[in-house]
Write a protein that holds these residues in place. Structure first.
Motif, PDB file in Angstrom:
ATOM      1  N   ASP A 108       0.812  -1.219   0.000  1.00 51.70           N
ATOM      2  CA  ASP A 108       0.000   0.000   0.000  1.00 51.70           C
ATOM      3  C   ASP A 108       0.843   1.266   0.000  1.00 51.70           C
ATOM      4  OD1 ASP A 108      -2.478  -1.428   0.118  1.00 51.70           O
ATOM      5  OD2 ASP A 108      -2.089  -1.812   2.251  1.00 51.70           O
ATOM      6  N   GLY A 109       2.181   1.101   0.005  1.00 47.30           N
ATOM      7  CA  GLY A 109       3.065   2.258  -0.089  1.00 47.30           C
ATOM      8  C   GLY A 109       3.552   2.823   1.232  1.00 47.30           C
ATOM      9  N   PHE A 110       3.393   2.075   2.331  1.00 46.92           N
ATOM     10  CA  PHE A 110       3.765   2.576   3.649  1.00 46.92           C
ATOM     11  C   PHE A 110       5.017   1.873   4.176  1.00 46.92           C
ATOM     12  CE2 PHE A 110      -0.670   3.607   3.248  1.00 46.92           C
ATOM     13  CZ  PHE A 110      -0.861   4.786   3.945  1.00 46.92           C
ATOM     14  N   VAL A 111       5.775   2.612   5.009  1.00 44.25           N
ATOM     15  CA  VAL A 111       6.825   2.007   5.823  1.00 44.25           C
ATOM     16  C   VAL A 111       6.388   2.133   7.283  1.00 44.25           C
ATOM     17  CG1 VAL A 111       8.793   2.333   4.296  1.00 44.25           C
ATOM     18  CG2 VAL A 111       8.111   4.189   5.821  1.00 44.25           C
ATOM     19  N   ASP A 112       6.703   1.119   8.066  1.00 49.48           N
ATOM     20  CA  ASP A 112       6.311   1.094   9.474  1.00 49.48           C
ATOM     21  C   ASP A 112       7.555   1.369  10.309  1.00 49.48           C
ATOM     22  OD1 ASP A 112       5.011   0.809  11.829  1.00 49.48           O
ATOM     23  OD2 ASP A 112       4.398  -1.275  11.545  1.00 49.48           O
TER      24      ASP A 112
END
Length: 273
Positions: A108-112
Motif C-alpha cells: 500500500d506504499g507505507f513504511v512502518d
C-alpha cells in the motif's frame, strides 16, 4: 567443381563473420546528426529522479545528540548487524545488508517506523520521502533529530546475451546503462546491441523501452540512466540460431567442416568414393 567449392566456402565465411558495426559502441549512425569527439552532449530534458514504489527497500538513519533517543527508532540490533555485515560481509553481497536492516515499503506504499508508525512514502522521490519522515519525527519529539533516507543501491536484472545473467547490484544512487553493462560483465559478441530492451516499472504498471547501444545519441536519451528494478534483455543475433561461431577461428572451423561434408556427399553421389 573447384570454383563452386571456393564460392561456397566464401559464402559460408561471409555469413559467419560479424560486422564491427553491429558490435561497436558510440557510433555516428546514418540518418542522425553526427556527434563529434569532445562535443558537449546535454542529458535528456526528462529529469532523472527515481520514484519510490511498493516493495522497495529503503535505509533510514536517525541522528541526534541523545543516543538513547536514536536507539528508539531502530529495530533491535539492526545497527550492530549492519556494522558486522559491512565489515565481514557474512558471505553476502554488499547491498544485501539493506534487506535485513532497511525498511520495506508495503503493497500500500507505507513504511512502518518504530515510534512513528506507518508513513506513506511510495509515489514520491527519496528527498520528498526524507522530508516527510523528518516532519513526522519533528512533531513527535522536541529535540532535533536528523533523518537520512536512501534506497539500498540500484538493483536490476540482466537476461539474454549478457556475460552474467541474474540480479545485479550497483552501490550508487545513479548509474548509466554502460555502468550496468560493465557491472554485468559486458554483453556477448552475439548480442543484438542495437536492440536492448529495458523493462521499467512505473507507478501502477510497466513499460518496455528499446535502445540502441551502438548509437552515440544514446548519451542524450532519457534511458541513458538505469533505475532500480529495471530488467535489461539482449536478444541473440540470427547468426547464433544456426550455430555459427562467434569468432574467426570458430567460423573457419565450421566452414571447413561444412565444405568437407559437402565434398564427401558430392563424391558419393558422383561415385567418386
Amino acid at each position: 567443381m573447384n570454383k563452386g567449392i571456393y564460392l561456397l566456402l566464401l559464402l559460408l565465411l561471409a555469413s559467419s563473420c560479424i560486422s564491427n558495426r553491429r558490435i561497436t559502441y558510440f557510433q555516428n549512425l546514418p540518418g542522425n546528426e553526427p556527434i563529434g569527439l569532445e562535443e558537449f552532449i546535454p542529458y535528456a530534458e526528462v529529469e532523472y529522479e527515481y520514484i519510490l514504489q511498493p516493495f522497495d527497500i529503503v535505509d533510514i538513519d536517525f541522528a541526534t545528540s541523545d543516543e538513547e533517543l536514536t536507539k528508539a527508532f531502530e529495530f533491535q540490533g539492526s545497527r550492530s548487524m549492519r556494522g558486522g555485515m559491512a565489515g565481514g560481509r557474512g558471505g553476502m553481497g554488499g547491498g544485501d545488508i539493506f534487506y535485513f536492516t532497511g525498511y520495506t515499503i508495503d503493497k500500500d506504499g507505507f513504511v512502518d517506523i518504530p515510534k512513528l508508525g506507518k508513513i506513506e512514502i511510495a509515489g514520491i522521490s527519496e528527498e520528498s520521502a526524507r522530508l516527510k519522515v523528518q516532519r513526522e519525527i519533528n512533531e513527535f519529539f522536541q529535540e532535533e533529530v536528523f533523518v537520512r533516507l536512501r534506497t539500498g543501491g540500484i538493483r536490476y536484472t540482466t537476461l539474454g546475451e549478457f556475460s552474467s545473467v541474474g540480479t545485479q547490484l550497483i552501490m550508487r544512487n545513479r548509474a548509466t546503462i554502460f555502468d550496468a553493462l560493465a557491472n554485468a560483465g559486458e554483453a556477448n559478441i552475439l548480442a543484438k546491441k542495437n536492440q536492448l530492451f529495458i523493462i521499467r516499472q512505473y507507478d501502477g504498471g510497466t513499460k518496455i523501452h528499446q535502445i540502441n547501444l551502438n548509437d552515440r545519441r544514446l548519451l542524450a536519451s532519457p534511458y541513458y540512466f538505469i533505475q532500480p528494478n529495471d530488467i535489461l534483455y539482449l536478444e541473440p543475433m540470427r547468426i547464433r540460431q544456426v550455430g555459427t561461431g562467434d569468432n574467426l577461428v570458430q567460423s573457419l572451423q565450421l566452414g571447413a567442416t561444412l565444405v568437407t561434408m559437402f565434398i564427401f556427399f558430392y563424391g558419393l553421389t558422383q561415385g567418386l568414393f
